[in-house]
Design an enzyme around this catalytic site. Structure first.
Site, short mmCIF file in Angstrom:
data_model
loop_
_atom_site.label_atom_id
_atom_site.label_comp_id
_atom_site.label_asym_id
_atom_site.label_seq_id
_atom_site.Cartn_x
_atom_site.Cartn_y
_atom_site.Cartn_z
CE1 TYR A 37 49.49 5.17 89.21
CE2 TYR A 37 47.48 3.89 88.98
CZ TYR A 37 48.11 5.11 89.14
OH TYR A 37 47.35 6.25 89.24
CE LYS A 92 44.32 7.77 90.39
NZ LYS A 92 43.77 9.06 90.85
P1 NAP Z 1 50.09 16.69 91.24
O1 NAP Z 1 50.27 17.96 90.51
O2 NAP Z 1 51.20 16.23 92.09
O3 NAP Z 1 48.72 16.75 92.07
C1 NAP Z 1 48.41 15.85 93.11
C2 NAP Z 1 47.66 16.66 94.12
O4 NAP Z 1 47.13 15.83 95.17
C3 NAP Z 1 48.56 17.69 94.78
O5 NAP Z 1 47.98 18.97 94.69
C4 NAP Z 1 48.61 17.19 96.22
O6 NAP Z 1 48.80 18.22 97.14
C5 NAP Z 1 47.23 16.60 96.35
N1 NAP Z 1 47.12 15.85 97.59
C6 NAP Z 1 47.89 14.83 98.04
N2 NAP Z 1 47.51 14.46 99.28
C7 NAP Z 1 46.46 15.28 99.62
C8 NAP Z 1 45.62 15.40 100.75
N3 NAP Z 1 45.76 14.61 101.84
N4 NAP Z 1 44.63 16.34 100.74
C9 NAP Z 1 44.46 17.14 99.68
N5 NAP Z 1 45.24 17.10 98.58
C10 NAP Z 1 46.22 16.18 98.55
O7 NAP Z 1 49.82 15.49 90.20
P2 NAP Z 1 48.70 15.20 89.10
O8 NAP Z 1 49.31 14.15 88.23
O9 NAP Z 1 48.19 16.45 88.50
O10 NAP Z 1 47.58 14.46 89.97
C11 NAP Z 1 46.22 14.85 90.03
C12 NAP Z 1 45.34 13.63 89.91
O11 NAP Z 1 45.44 13.13 88.59
C13 NAP Z 1 45.69 12.46 90.85
O12 NAP Z 1 44.51 11.86 91.32
C14 NAP Z 1 46.41 11.52 89.90
O13 NAP Z 1 46.36 10.17 90.35
C15 NAP Z 1 45.59 11.73 88.65
N6 NAP Z 1 46.19 11.23 87.41
C16 NAP Z 1 47.42 11.64 87.05
C17 NAP Z 1 47.99 11.14 85.88
C18 NAP Z 1 49.37 11.55 85.46
O14 NAP Z 1 49.96 10.86 84.63
N7 NAP Z 1 49.89 12.65 85.95
C19 NAP Z 1 47.27 10.25 85.08
C20 NAP Z 1 45.99 9.85 85.47
C21 NAP Z 1 45.46 10.37 86.65
P3 NAP Z 1 50.10 18.18 98.13
O15 NAP Z 1 51.27 17.70 97.33
O16 NAP Z 1 50.23 19.56 98.63
O17 NAP Z 1 49.76 17.20 99.21
#
Ligand code: NAP
Length: 255
Positions: free
Chosen positions: A154, A161
């Site tokens: 990570y 984070k």
């Molecule tokens: P995801 O569907 O890929 O979402 C990530 C989002 O971040 C996408 O919509 C992406 O948009 C956006 N993003 C990236 N760069 C950006 C920018 N410069 N401006 C605005 N938006 C931007 O994945 P997800 O897992 O649901 O992630 C959402 C959050 O949950 C993240 O903070 C992630 O770290 C957190 N999280 C995820 C997990 C997991 O296991 N999935 C666990 C804990 C926390 P574009 O791709 O269009 O740039």
């Protein structure tokens, strides 16, 4: 009457229907909230397509959190559409590939700074867009991954984070007197686009399945969505600066 009846919420981070933010948007809509989504850059069209899977289909505005003019434009658009905003979900994370994967020393500042800006500073940037419209108080919720320890692979996303957790505490300090709460949901691993871009993500999935006392389903974002909806509602009105773990209990277990 739903938990979020009458609430106007801005939801970032809906890319596909696997996105954590998509589950939050679906549940928030079912609980009575009015929604506007944001999409970024090349992903904007994908966000618009995914938005059509929600009923009613919410409007999608452009927001790349690294573009200050888009923060201003978003605030103006929200002021025009709604006048006031009750809450926002920050579901934004990104790190250049060199920042992930297990070679911590490989990344230089140019790449690390991108990770920190998009994944941590962006919570303050989002607050710039919405909190001037929260005269009656409000709730900011961001998605976190427990940053109290060093994880395999990570790397700088973990550092980002940790920064996000700190940003949330400072925002809680400064926005609390205006009745604005700032909380994080530390989610267990869920298969999304962002998760799939982390090399070795399967190691998390295996560890969680074996160690979480409540068990953990990497394909089910609903428990995470429920926690976000609760924090966006008025039910946890005395809670701010908090990190709510939604991880099957993994964080509380020893090795
Ligand atoms: P995801 O569907 O890929 O979402 C990530 C989002 O971040 C996408 O919509 C992406 O948009 C956006 N993003 C990236 N760069 C950006 C920018 N410069 N401006 C605005 N938006 C931007 O994945 P997800 O897992 O649901 O992630 C959402 C959050 O949950 C993240 O903070 C992630 O770290 C957190 N999280 C995820 C997990 C997991 O296991 N999935 C666990 C804990 C926390 P574009 O791709 O269009 O740039």
């Amino acid at each position: 009457m739903g938990l979020l009846s009458g609430k106007r919420l801005l939801i970032t981070g809906v890319l596909t229907d696997a996105s954590l933010a998509f589950s939050v948007a679906r549940l928030a809509g079912a609980e009575g909230a009015e929604l506007i989504l944001t999409g970024a850059g090349r992903g904007l069209r994908l966000t618009e397509r995914t938005a059509r899977k929600l009923d009613p289909t919410p409007e999608v505005l452009e927001l790349d959190v690294t573009q200050p003019d888009q923060i201003t434009a978003l605030r103006e658009a929200l002021a025009e559409r709604w006048g006031s905003v009750d809450g926002a979900l920050h579901a934004i994370g990104f790190a250049p590939q060199v920042c992930l994967g297990g070679d911590f020393m490989a990344a230089g500042w140019e790449d690390v700074s991108v990770s920190l800006e998009v994944s941590a500073y962006s919570l303050k940037a989002l607050a710039d867009a919405v909190t001037p419209l929260m005269d009656a108080g409000g709730s900011l919720v961001a998605l976190d991954f427990d940053a109290t320890v060093a994880w395999p692979v990570y790397d700088w996303m973990g550092v980002s984070k940790a920064a996000l957790e700190s940003v949330a505490r400072y925002l809680a300090r400064d926005l609390g007197p205006r009745g604005i709460r700032v909380n994080l949901v530390a989610a267990g691993p869920v298969r999304t686009m962002a998760a799939r871009s982390i090399p070795g993500f399967e190691a998390f999935e295996e560890a969680w399945t074996q160690r979480a006392p409540l068990g953990w389903d990497v394909n089910d974002a609903d428990p995470v969505a429920r926690a976000c909806v609760l924090l966006l509602s008025d039910w946890l009105g005395a809670t701010t600066g908090e990190i709510l773990h939604v991880d099957g209990g993994y964080h509380a277990m020893g090795a």
